[in-house]
Design a protein around this motif. Structure first.
Motif, short mmCIF file in Angstrom:
data_model
loop_
_atom_site.label_atom_id
_atom_site.label_comp_id
_atom_site.label_asym_id
_atom_site.label_seq_id
_atom_site.Cartn_x
_atom_site.Cartn_y
_atom_site.Cartn_z
N ALA A 20 0.84 -1.21 0.00
CA ALA A 20 0.00 0.00 0.00
C ALA A 20 0.87 1.26 0.00
O ALA A 20 0.59 2.22 -0.73
CB ALA A 20 -0.93 0.00 1.21
N ALA A 21 1.94 1.26 0.78
CA ALA A 21 2.82 2.43 0.84
C ALA A 21 3.52 2.66 -0.50
O ALA A 21 3.64 3.80 -0.96
CB ALA A 21 3.85 2.25 1.95
N GLN A 22 3.95 1.60 -1.15
CA GLN A 22 4.63 1.75 -2.43
C GLN A 22 3.66 2.10 -3.55
O GLN A 22 3.98 2.90 -4.43
CB GLN A 22 5.38 0.46 -2.77
CG GLN A 22 6.57 0.24 -1.86
CD GLN A 22 7.20 -1.12 -2.06
OE1 GLN A 22 6.53 -2.11 -2.33
NE2 GLN A 22 8.52 -1.18 -1.88
N GLU A 23 2.49 1.51 -3.54
CA GLU A 23 1.52 1.71 -4.61
C GLU A 23 0.87 3.08 -4.56
O GLU A 23 0.72 3.76 -5.57
CB GLU A 23 0.44 0.63 -4.53
CG GLU A 23 -0.61 0.71 -5.62
CD GLU A 23 -0.10 0.28 -6.98
OE1 GLU A 23 -0.70 0.72 -7.98
OE2 GLU A 23 0.88 -0.48 -7.06
N TYR A 24 0.50 3.51 -3.37
CA TYR A 24 -0.28 4.75 -3.24
C TYR A 24 0.53 5.95 -2.78
O TYR A 24 0.06 7.08 -2.87
CB TYR A 24 -1.47 4.53 -2.30
CG TYR A 24 -2.41 3.48 -2.84
CD1 TYR A 24 -3.21 3.75 -3.94
CD2 TYR A 24 -2.48 2.22 -2.28
CE1 TYR A 24 -4.05 2.79 -4.46
CE2 TYR A 24 -3.32 1.25 -2.79
CZ TYR A 24 -4.12 1.55 -3.87
OH TYR A 24 -4.95 0.59 -4.38
N PRO A 26 1.37 7.45 0.13
CA PRO A 26 0.65 8.42 0.97
C PRO A 26 1.60 9.40 1.65
O PRO A 26 2.78 9.10 1.86
CB PRO A 26 -0.04 7.54 2.01
CG PRO A 26 0.85 6.36 2.12
CD PRO A 26 1.38 6.14 0.72
N ASP A 27 1.09 10.57 1.98
CA ASP A 27 1.88 11.55 2.73
C ASP A 27 2.04 11.13 4.19
O ASP A 27 3.03 11.46 4.83
CB ASP A 27 1.21 12.93 2.68
CG ASP A 27 1.22 13.52 1.29
OD1 ASP A 27 2.15 13.21 0.51
OD2 ASP A 27 0.28 14.27 0.96
N CYS A 28 1.02 10.45 4.70
CA CYS A 28 1.08 9.93 6.05
C CYS A 28 0.17 8.70 6.13
O CYS A 28 -0.60 8.45 5.21
CB CYS A 28 0.65 10.98 7.08
SG CYS A 28 -1.09 11.41 6.99
N ILE A 29 0.30 7.99 7.22
CA ILE A 29 -0.53 6.80 7.44
C ILE A 29 -1.24 6.97 8.78
O ILE A 29 -0.61 7.32 9.79
CB ILE A 29 0.31 5.52 7.43
CG1 ILE A 29 0.88 5.30 6.03
CG2 ILE A 29 -0.51 4.32 7.89
CD1 ILE A 29 1.79 4.12 5.88
#
Length: 84
Positions: A20-24, A26-29
Motif C-alpha cells: 500500500a505504501a509503495q503503490e499509493y 501516501p503523505d502519512c498513514i
C-alpha cells in the motif's frame, strides 16, 4: 478467495502495508486501531522498504518528532494532529 481461505489462511499484514505504501505513496498513514501497539508493526514494515527515506528506528523517531508520518487514532495527542 473462498470462505475457507479467508478463515484458515494467515493474513500477511507486513506485505499489505508495504504494498500500500509503495503503490499509493501516501503523505502519512493513519491507523485506526485496535490500540496504539499496531504502530510499531507498521513502522517496522515501512522501515524495511525505506519508505519516505526512513531506514532506521532513529530516522523514524526523529521524523515523527518534527514531521509525523504515522498517526494512531487511539492516542489523544496524535488524534489532535489528525484533525488538523
Amino acid at each position: 478467495y473462498t470462505l475457507t481461505t479467508q478463515v484458515t489462511d494467515a493474513f500477511d499484514f507486513k506485505t499489505m502495508i508495504q504494498s500500500a505504501a509503495q503503490e499509493y505513496a501516501p503523505d502519512c498513514i493513519i491507523h485506526l486501531g485496535p490500540g496504539g501497539n499496531l504502530g510499531g508493526a507498521i513502522a517496522h514494515s515501512l522501515l524495511e522498504i525505506g519508505w519516505a527515506q526512513l531506514h532506521s528506528k532513529s530516522d523514524f523517531l526523529s521524523r515523527q518528532g518534527s514531521e509525523p508520518l504515522l498517526f494512531s487514532s487511539d492516542r489523544q495527542e496524535q488524534r489532535q494532529n489528525i484533525l488538523q
